[in-house]
Design an enzyme around this catalytic site. Structure first.
Site, PDB file in Angstrom:
ATOM      1  N   THR A   1       2.782  -1.787   8.911  1.00 27.77           N
ATOM      2  CA  THR A   1       3.157  -2.729   9.977  1.00 27.77           C
ATOM      3  C   THR A   1       3.407  -4.146   9.460  1.00 27.77           C
ATOM      4  O   THR A   1       4.029  -4.944  10.164  1.00 27.77           O
ATOM      5  CB  THR A   1       2.001  -2.843  10.988  1.00 27.77           C
ATOM      6  OG1 THR A   1       0.828  -3.289  10.284  1.00 27.77           O
ATOM      7  CG2 THR A   1       1.712  -1.505  11.667  1.00 27.77           C
TER       8      THR A   1
ATOM      9  N   HIS B   1       5.675 -31.523   8.689  1.00 31.00           N
ATOM     10  CA  HIS B   1       5.179 -30.153   8.509  1.00 31.00           C
ATOM     11  C   HIS B   1       4.057 -30.103   7.482  1.00 31.00           C
ATOM     12  O   HIS B   1       3.128 -29.310   7.617  1.00 31.00           O
ATOM     13  CB  HIS B   1       6.331 -29.225   8.119  1.00 31.00           C
ATOM     14  CG  HIS B   1       7.437 -29.211   9.130  1.00 31.00           C
ATOM     15  ND1 HIS B   1       7.249 -28.799  10.429  1.00 31.00           N
ATOM     16  CD2 HIS B   1       8.723 -29.631   9.047  1.00 31.00           C
ATOM     17  CE1 HIS B   1       8.380 -28.921  11.100  1.00 31.00           C
ATOM     18  NE2 HIS B   1       9.287 -29.440  10.291  1.00 31.00           N
TER      19      HIS B   1
ATOM     20  N   ASP C   1       0.883  -1.164   0.000  1.00 36.01           N
ATOM     21  CA  ASP C   1       0.000   0.000   0.000  1.00 36.01           C
ATOM     22  C   ASP C   1       0.924   1.218   0.000  1.00 36.01           C
ATOM     23  O   ASP C   1       2.143   1.081  -0.223  1.00 36.01           O
ATOM     24  CB  ASP C   1      -1.004  -0.031   1.170  1.00 36.01           C
ATOM     25  CG  ASP C   1      -0.353   0.152   2.532  1.00 36.01           C
ATOM     26  OD1 ASP C   1       0.910   0.230   2.604  1.00 36.01           O
ATOM     27  OD2 ASP C   1      -1.076   0.215   3.540  1.00 36.01           O
TER      28      ASP C   1
ATOM     29  N   HIS D   1       9.008 -24.771   7.828  1.00 35.56           N
ATOM     30  CA  HIS D   1       7.960 -25.447   8.595  1.00 35.56           C
ATOM     31  C   HIS D   1       6.546 -25.153   8.115  1.00 35.56           C
ATOM     32  O   HIS D   1       5.671 -26.007   8.232  1.00 35.56           O
ATOM     33  CB  HIS D   1       8.066 -25.055  10.077  1.00 35.56           C
ATOM     34  CG  HIS D   1       9.274 -25.619  10.755  1.00 35.56           C
ATOM     35  ND1 HIS D   1       9.370 -25.748  12.122  1.00 35.56           N
ATOM     36  CD2 HIS D   1      10.450 -26.093  10.263  1.00 35.56           C
ATOM     37  CE1 HIS D   1      10.539 -26.273  12.439  1.00 35.56           C
ATOM     38  NE2 HIS D   1      11.227 -26.484  11.321  1.00 35.56           N
TER      39      HIS D   1
ATOM     40  N   CYS E   1       3.044  -3.401   4.005  1.00 33.37           N
ATOM     41  CA  CYS E   1       2.262  -2.235   4.434  1.00 33.37           C
ATOM     42  C   CYS E   1       3.059  -1.573   5.556  1.00 33.37           C
ATOM     43  O   CYS E   1       4.248  -1.844   5.719  1.00 33.37           O
ATOM     44  CB  CYS E   1       0.844  -2.621   4.839  1.00 33.37           C
ATOM     45  SG  CYS E   1       0.698  -3.729   6.252  1.00 33.37           S
TER      46      CYS E   1
HETATM   47  C1  RB5 Z   1      -1.589   2.698   6.663  1.00 32.57           C
HETATM   48  O1  RB5 Z   1      -1.580   3.870   7.405  1.00 32.57           O
HETATM   49  C2  RB5 Z   1      -1.468   1.495   7.586  1.00 32.57           C
HETATM   50  O2  RB5 Z   1      -2.618   1.380   8.372  1.00 32.57           O
HETATM   51  C3  RB5 Z   1      -1.265   0.237   6.781  1.00 32.57           C
HETATM   52  O3  RB5 Z   1      -0.150   0.390   5.977  1.00 32.57           O
HETATM   53  C4  RB5 Z   1      -1.003  -1.024   7.562  1.00 32.57           C
HETATM   54  O4  RB5 Z   1       0.019  -0.882   8.470  1.00 32.57           O
HETATM   55  C5  RB5 Z   1      -2.166  -1.714   8.109  1.00 32.57           C
HETATM   56  O5  RB5 Z   1      -2.058  -2.765   8.738  1.00 32.57           O
END
Ligand code: RB5
Length: 144
Positions: free
Chosen positions: A68, A134, A10, A99, A66
């Site tokens: 996180t 596995h 994203d 695994h 993304c």
């Molecule tokens: C975008 O701000 C953020 O929410 C997205 O990239 C992600 O981390 C969501 O899990």
């Protein structure tokens, strides 16, 4: 042997995606970028969907990024046949191939720096699944 991987993100993972593409190409991978093409705000499940479709149709590995890595892993794992693993260290990246036979690597650009991320991608793509017990455990995901 042709090695193909697909990659998507994203807006919050865009910069890391753009870093990984030439890195993986230099390692000999053909990299298919499912987008986005710029840092405009966008919705990560849309790109998770595009990438998972390609992973399943072409039986190739994928990388989703993304902010996180969490949203991408949640979205990807809704697709039957996708085993997406959010990795933050080398042990994660190696063990989830050995695994879990993970077919999608998830990374968080706001969590993992580019140098570590490149190494995680390399390990993920180069480490084979161990099979055996596995595989039996993975089969249980789908009640087989
Ligand atoms: C975008 O701000 C953020 O929410 C997205 O990239 C992600 O981390 C969501 O899990």
């Amino acid at each position: 042997m042709s090695k193909k991987v697909c990659i998507g993100s994203d807006h919050a993972g865009y910069a890391l995606k753009q870093t990984l593409i030439p890195f993986l190409s230099a390692l000999g991978w053909t990299v298919e970028d499912v987008g986005p093409a710029c840092t405009d705000s966008c919705d990560y499940p849309v790109f998770a969907q595009k990438l998972c479709t390609m992973v399943l149709e072409e039986s190739i590995p994928g990388i989703l990024i993304c902010g996180t890595g969490i949203g991408m892993s949640m979205a990807a794992n809704r697709h039957e046949g996708i085993r997406a693993a959010l990795c933050t260290n080398e042990f994660h990246a190696r063990a989830t191939r050995q695994h879990n036979n993970a077919n999608v690597l998830c990374l968080g650009e706001r969590v993992t720096g580019p140098g570590v991320a490149m190494e995680l991608a390399r390990i993920f793509l180069e480490t084979p699944f161990e099979g055996g017990r596995h595989q039996r455990r993975i089969d249980l995901f789908d009640g087989k």
